[in-house]
Design an enzyme around this catalytic site. Sequence first.
Site, PDB file in Angstrom:
ATOM      1  N   GLU A   8     -17.249 -41.634  23.726  1.00 55.98           N
ATOM      2  CA  GLU A   8     -17.553 -40.429  22.960  1.00 55.98           C
ATOM      3  C   GLU A   8     -18.659 -39.629  23.658  1.00 55.98           C
ATOM      4  O   GLU A   8     -19.348 -40.152  24.540  1.00 55.98           O
ATOM      5  CB  GLU A   8     -17.985 -40.827  21.550  1.00 55.98           C
ATOM      6  CG  GLU A   8     -16.912 -41.566  20.746  1.00 55.98           C
ATOM      7  CD  GLU A   8     -15.744 -40.670  20.311  1.00 55.98           C
ATOM      8  OE1 GLU A   8     -15.379 -39.731  21.041  1.00 55.98           O
ATOM      9  OE2 GLU A   8     -15.186 -40.937  19.229  1.00 55.98           O
ATOM     10  N   ASP A  40     -12.670 -34.105  21.394  1.00 57.85           N
ATOM     11  CA  ASP A  40     -14.092 -34.000  21.764  1.00 57.85           C
ATOM     12  C   ASP A  40     -14.324 -34.316  23.242  1.00 57.85           C
ATOM     13  O   ASP A  40     -15.453 -34.483  23.687  1.00 57.85           O
ATOM     14  CB  ASP A  40     -14.955 -34.908  20.863  1.00 57.85           C
ATOM     15  CG  ASP A  40     -14.659 -36.399  21.038  1.00 57.85           C
ATOM     16  OD1 ASP A  40     -13.819 -36.752  21.905  1.00 57.85           O
ATOM     17  OD2 ASP A  40     -15.275 -37.208  20.325  1.00 57.85           O
ATOM     18  N   ASP A  92      -8.598 -49.812  25.187  1.00 51.21           N
ATOM     19  CA  ASP A  92      -9.470 -49.984  24.025  1.00 51.21           C
ATOM     20  C   ASP A  92      -8.748 -50.621  22.837  1.00 51.21           C
ATOM     21  O   ASP A  92      -7.523 -50.766  22.848  1.00 51.21           O
ATOM     22  CB  ASP A  92     -10.083 -48.629  23.609  1.00 51.21           C
ATOM     23  CG  ASP A  92      -9.098 -47.467  23.711  1.00 51.21           C
ATOM     24  OD1 ASP A  92      -7.870 -47.729  23.718  1.00 51.21           O
ATOM     25  OD2 ASP A  92      -9.545 -46.319  23.795  1.00 51.21           O
TER      26      ASP A  92
HETATM   27  C1  F6R Z   1      -6.354 -44.389  23.259  1.00 54.12           C
HETATM   28  C2  F6R Z   1      -7.500 -43.704  23.859  1.00 54.12           C
HETATM   29  C3  F6R Z   1      -7.899 -42.329  23.445  1.00 54.12           C
HETATM   30  C4  F6R Z   1      -6.725 -41.354  23.325  1.00 54.12           C
HETATM   31  C5  F6R Z   1      -7.236 -39.985  22.889  1.00 54.12           C
HETATM   32  C6  F6R Z   1      -6.115 -39.019  22.639  1.00 54.12           C
HETATM   33  O1  F6R Z   1      -6.130 -45.647  23.849  1.00 54.12           O
HETATM   34  O2  F6R Z   1      -8.132 -44.286  24.671  1.00 54.12           O
HETATM   35  O3  F6R Z   1      -8.832 -41.825  24.369  1.00 54.12           O
HETATM   36  O4  F6R Z   1      -6.081 -41.236  24.564  1.00 54.12           O
HETATM   37  O5  F6R Z   1      -7.994 -40.115  21.721  1.00 54.12           O
HETATM   38  O6  F6R Z   1      -5.371 -39.458  21.535  1.00 54.12           O
HETATM   39  P1  F6R Z   1      -4.007 -38.770  21.129  1.00 54.12           P
HETATM   40  O7  F6R Z   1      -3.088 -38.964  22.262  1.00 54.12           O
HETATM   41  O8  F6R Z   1      -3.548 -39.502  19.889  1.00 54.12           O
HETATM   42  O9  F6R Z   1      -4.302 -37.342  20.884  1.00 54.12           O
END
Ligand code: F6R
Length: 269
Positions: free
Chosen positions: A143, A136, A67
């Site tokens: 999401e 979440d 992403d």
């Molecule tokens: C990032 C992504 C997100 C993160 C998730 C956890 O490329 O796709 O899904 O893996 O938000 O983020 P952290 O590791 O910062 O807690």
Amino acid sequence: MRVIVQSNREAVGRRAAQFVAELVRREPTCVLGLATGGTVLGIYAELARMHHEEGLDFSRVVSFNLDEYVGLGPSHPQSFRYFMQQHLFDHINIDVRNTHVPDGRALDFEAHSEQYEKMIREAGGIDLQLLGVGTDGHIAFNEPGSSLGSRTRLKTLTEETVRDNARFFGSIEQVPRLAVTMGVGTILESRRCLLLASGDAKAKAVRDTVEGPVTAQVTASALQLHREVVAVVDEDAGRLLERRDYYRQVEQAQTLLRSGQGMNVTSNS
Ligand code: F6R
């Protein structure tokens, strides 16, 4: 889903890096799906170490990131392209032309998303997709409520995700509200998935992902439908798992089998 509980965040990174390294050694032209965020810092540091100290060779590896924030170009310090350069690509011998991150400044996101999917297909599909999980329960930026069949597209971030990610920006107002992200359907097409989580804040998301019902309200739970997923979590992130003892027994059995018979480590899904 195979669940490996490690003592702490650092051990998660080291264990997860072993899976990536095994694949890169076995298939030097493999296609890796990559993630950003706090969770993956440990695995990237370990892969960089393996490259420098053990000669782990990424020269023919191809990568696709999950992403990118809409509106941020590659030189923006909070863009995911910048993150990847800073934490992984600049420390290994991957050919930057083989690395792909969605373009947060594409003029036509629909066309760009279709093109991204096409590039993944043309590369032969993703061999191993690395994933973090949001508080979440999101994977990539899918999401709650995202279709479990979704493909790469624009997605609006939830308030929870915006708050969680504000730590990387100067203030919450600076966090982009939109991202271009692989879909759940795109992720499920990867040949293998490696889900990482550490820290107490992820405990509920991990329980819902691994032991909850499969639901679009926790998009990571869709991984239960995938035939080859390994989740590597630390004690804090795994503390709400009801079947923790069983997961430990499985790992002990795997170790015994491997030492005795050269058993395939990715079984027991
Ligand atoms: C990032 C992504 C997100 C993160 C998730 C956890 O490329 O796709 O899904 O893996 O938000 O983020 P952290 O590791 O910062 O807690």
